[in-house]
Design a protein around this motif. Structure first.
Motif, PDB file in Angstrom:
ATOM      1  N   LEU A  16      -5.614  -5.671  13.529  1.00 40.82           N
ATOM      2  CA  LEU A  16      -5.273  -6.330  12.269  1.00 40.82           C
ATOM      3  C   LEU A  16      -5.600  -5.776  11.023  1.00 40.82           C
ATOM      4  N   CYS A  17      -6.989  -5.538  10.833  1.00 35.92           N
ATOM      5  CA  CYS A  17      -7.685  -4.869   9.677  1.00 35.92           C
ATOM      6  C   CYS A  17      -6.854  -3.574   9.478  1.00 35.92           C
ATOM      7  N   TRP A  18      -6.709  -2.835  10.706  1.00 39.19           N
ATOM      8  CA  TRP A  18      -6.518  -1.238  10.226  1.00 39.19           C
ATOM      9  C   TRP A  18      -4.940  -1.569   9.612  1.00 39.19           C
ATOM     10  N   LEU A  19      -4.128  -2.442  10.289  1.00 36.38           N
ATOM     11  CA  LEU A  19      -2.597  -2.767   9.947  1.00 36.38           C
ATOM     12  C   LEU A  19      -2.727  -3.195   8.505  1.00 36.38           C
ATOM     13  N   LEU A  20      -3.611  -3.862   8.227  1.00 39.24           N
ATOM     14  CA  LEU A  20      -3.622  -4.617   6.676  1.00 39.24           C
ATOM     15  C   LEU A  20      -3.915  -3.508   5.628  1.00 39.24           C
ATOM     16  N   PHE A  21      -4.937  -2.717   5.959  1.00 37.23           N
ATOM     17  CA  PHE A  21      -5.250  -1.322   5.130  1.00 37.23           C
ATOM     18  C   PHE A  21      -4.144  -0.525   4.887  1.00 37.23           C
ATOM     19  N   THR A  22      -3.466  -0.255   6.127  1.00 38.92           N
ATOM     20  CA  THR A  22      -2.431   0.643   6.290  1.00 38.92           C
ATOM     21  C   THR A  22      -1.022   0.229   5.409  1.00 38.92           C
ATOM     22  N   LEU A  23      -0.796  -1.050   5.640  1.00 36.77           N
ATOM     23  CA  LEU A  23       0.443  -1.635   4.998  1.00 36.77           C
ATOM     24  C   LEU A  23       0.161  -2.280   3.570  1.00 36.77           C
ATOM     25  N   ALA A  24      -0.996  -1.909   2.962  1.00 32.64           N
ATOM     26  CA  ALA A  24      -1.241  -2.772   1.768  1.00 32.64           C
ATOM     27  C   ALA A  24      -0.380  -1.947   0.605  1.00 32.64           C
ATOM     28  N   VAL A  25      -0.005  -0.877   0.728  1.00 36.57           N
ATOM     29  CA  VAL A  25       0.601  -0.139  -0.314  1.00 36.57           C
ATOM     30  C   VAL A  25       1.963  -0.551  -0.318  1.00 36.57           C
ATOM     31  N   PHE A  26       2.536  -1.310   0.751  1.00 37.03           N
ATOM     32  CA  PHE A  26       3.910  -1.871   0.718  1.00 37.03           C
ATOM     33  C   PHE A  26       3.816  -3.310   0.299  1.00 37.03           C
ATOM     34  N   ALA A  27       2.804  -3.991  -0.019  1.00 34.46           N
ATOM     35  CA  ALA A  27       2.868  -5.463  -0.325  1.00 34.46           C
ATOM     36  C   ALA A  27       3.993  -5.836  -1.625  1.00 34.46           C
ATOM     37  N   LEU A  28       3.951  -5.056  -2.533  1.00 35.91           N
ATOM     38  CA  LEU A  28       4.853  -5.290  -3.498  1.00 35.91           C
ATOM     39  C   LEU A  28       6.279  -5.247  -3.104  1.00 35.91           C
ATOM     40  N   PRO A  29       6.719  -3.844  -2.540  1.00 38.23           N
ATOM     41  CA  PRO A  29       8.219  -4.106  -1.891  1.00 38.23           C
ATOM     42  C   PRO A  29       8.361  -5.047  -0.948  1.00 38.23           C
ATOM     43  N   LEU A  30       7.479  -5.343   0.026  1.00 38.15           N
ATOM     44  CA  LEU A  30       7.455  -6.479   0.905  1.00 38.15           C
ATOM     45  C   LEU A  30       7.746  -7.890   0.053  1.00 38.15           C
ATOM     46  N   PHE A  31       6.987  -8.179  -0.888  1.00 34.61           N
ATOM     47  CA  PHE A  31       7.311  -9.486  -1.816  1.00 34.61           C
ATOM     48  C   PHE A  31       8.424  -9.502  -2.303  1.00 34.61           C
ATOM     49  N   LEU A  32       8.889  -8.398  -3.085  1.00 33.19           N
ATOM     50  CA  LEU A  32      10.104  -8.404  -3.937  1.00 33.19           C
ATOM     51  C   LEU A  32      11.157  -8.424  -2.710  1.00 33.19           C
ATOM     52  N   GLY A  33      11.192  -7.549  -1.646  1.00 32.25           N
ATOM     53  CA  GLY A  33      12.083  -7.683  -0.608  1.00 32.25           C
ATOM     54  C   GLY A  33      12.428  -9.299  -0.158  1.00 32.25           C
ATOM     55  N   LEU A  34      11.271  -9.834   0.439  1.00 33.31           N
ATOM     56  CA  LEU A  34      11.525 -11.176   0.761  1.00 33.31           C
ATOM     57  C   LEU A  34      11.988 -12.364  -0.361  1.00 33.31           C
ATOM     58  N   GLY A 118     -13.231  -8.836   0.892  1.00 33.09           N
ATOM     59  CA  GLY A 118     -12.145  -8.156   1.450  1.00 33.09           C
ATOM     60  C   GLY A 118     -10.862  -7.896   0.557  1.00 33.09           C
ATOM     61  N   ALA A 119     -10.779  -8.831  -0.598  1.00 33.48           N
ATOM     62  CA  ALA A 119      -9.474  -8.554  -1.450  1.00 33.48           C
ATOM     63  C   ALA A 119     -10.020  -7.198  -2.346  1.00 33.48           C
ATOM     64  N   VAL A 120     -11.012  -6.721  -2.757  1.00 33.57           N
ATOM     65  CA  VAL A 120     -11.515  -5.508  -3.310  1.00 33.57           C
ATOM     66  C   VAL A 120     -11.283  -4.474  -2.570  1.00 33.57           C
ATOM     67  N   ALA A 121     -11.887  -4.468  -1.260  1.00 31.57           N
ATOM     68  CA  ALA A 121     -11.698  -3.370  -0.159  1.00 31.57           C
ATOM     69  C   ALA A 121     -10.103  -3.022   0.152  1.00 31.57           C
ATOM     70  N   VAL A 122      -9.495  -4.042   0.078  1.00 33.07           N
ATOM     71  CA  VAL A 122      -7.996  -3.931   0.235  1.00 33.07           C
ATOM     72  C   VAL A 122      -7.324  -3.133  -0.889  1.00 33.07           C
ATOM     73  N   GLY A 123      -7.531  -3.716  -2.164  1.00 31.31           N
ATOM     74  CA  GLY A 123      -7.260  -3.176  -3.355  1.00 31.31           C
ATOM     75  C   GLY A 123      -7.756  -1.876  -3.566  1.00 31.31           C
ATOM     76  N   ILE A 124      -8.832  -1.422  -3.194  1.00 29.81           N
ATOM     77  CA  ILE A 124      -9.570  -0.089  -3.411  1.00 29.81           C
ATOM     78  C   ILE A 124      -8.578   0.977  -2.341  1.00 29.81           C
ATOM     79  N   VAL A 125      -8.635   0.541  -1.164  1.00 30.83           N
ATOM     80  CA  VAL A 125      -7.517   1.253  -0.288  1.00 30.83           C
ATOM     81  C   VAL A 125      -6.243   1.541  -0.873  1.00 30.83           C
ATOM     82  N   ALA A 126      -5.620   0.630  -1.178  1.00 30.80           N
ATOM     83  CA  ALA A 126      -4.403   0.738  -1.525  1.00 30.80           C
ATOM     84  C   ALA A 126      -4.103   1.675  -2.992  1.00 30.80           C
ATOM     85  N   PHE A 127      -5.091   1.468  -3.811  1.00 33.02           N
ATOM     86  CA  PHE A 127      -5.135   2.386  -5.010  1.00 33.02           C
ATOM     87  C   PHE A 127      -5.439   4.024  -4.494  1.00 33.02           C
ATOM     88  N   VAL A 128      -6.125   4.170  -3.429  1.00 30.31           N
ATOM     89  CA  VAL A 128      -6.722   5.496  -2.805  1.00 30.31           C
ATOM     90  C   VAL A 128      -5.277   6.246  -2.527  1.00 30.31           C
TER      91      VAL A 128
END
Length: 146
Positions: A16-34, A118-128
């Motif tokens: 689940l953590c790997w999935l979260l880190f992998t899909l964090a880039v798609f959070a904005l499209p997911l939210f807007l699509g929903l 966790g929020a900072v880590a996901v944000g850094i991974v999404a930024f990278v």
């Protein structure tokens, strides 16, 4: 049996953590699509129409972001686009981490601390990951011939 369930739980949390880190880039499209799909369903489009509208909105959001990152020249404007994509990833990272930590840590203070980390880590991974999607400058660009 208890050892197997502990190992299984750790494996599931890791996936689940790997999935979260992998899909964090798609959070904005997911939210807007929903949001678009919910709006379409509320206006009477039905389930199929809502799914189609949501998928089109999510795809358009991601494509627009990629085009902006590729075509926009000023660095500050690229950072604005990146932050627009990273901010929802940070929120999703906080929520996901808090959902895991609230079941394992009794102290609310430590729950908030771990959720923030966790929020900072996901944000850094999404930024990278998003900066890796920015096309590099072509060689020789900006160099004037003599």
């Amino acid at each position: 049996m208890i050892v197997l369930s502990i190992l299984w739980s750790l494996a599931v949390i890791g996936v689940l953590c790997w999935l979260l880190f992998t899909l964090a880039v798609f959070a904005l499209p997911l939210f807007l699509g929903l949001a678009a799909g919910t709006w379409a369903h509320g206006t009477g489009a039905g389930w199929l129409g809502a799914v189609i509208v949501g998928l089109v909105a999510a795809g358009a959001t991601f494509t627009t972001g990629q085009l902006l990152l590729a075509l926009v020249r000023p660095l500050w404007l690229k950072l604005v686009v990146l932050l627009a994509f990273v901010a929802p990833a940070v929120v999703a990272g906080y929520a996901a981490t808090h959902g895991i930590v609230k079941h394992t840590t009794p102290s609310e203070t430590w729950q908030l601390v771990f959720s923030g980390v966790g929020a900072v880590a996901v944000g850094i991974v999404a930024f990278v990951r998003l900066t890796a999607l920015i096309p590099s400058e072509p060689p020789g660009r900006g160099i004037t011939g003599a």
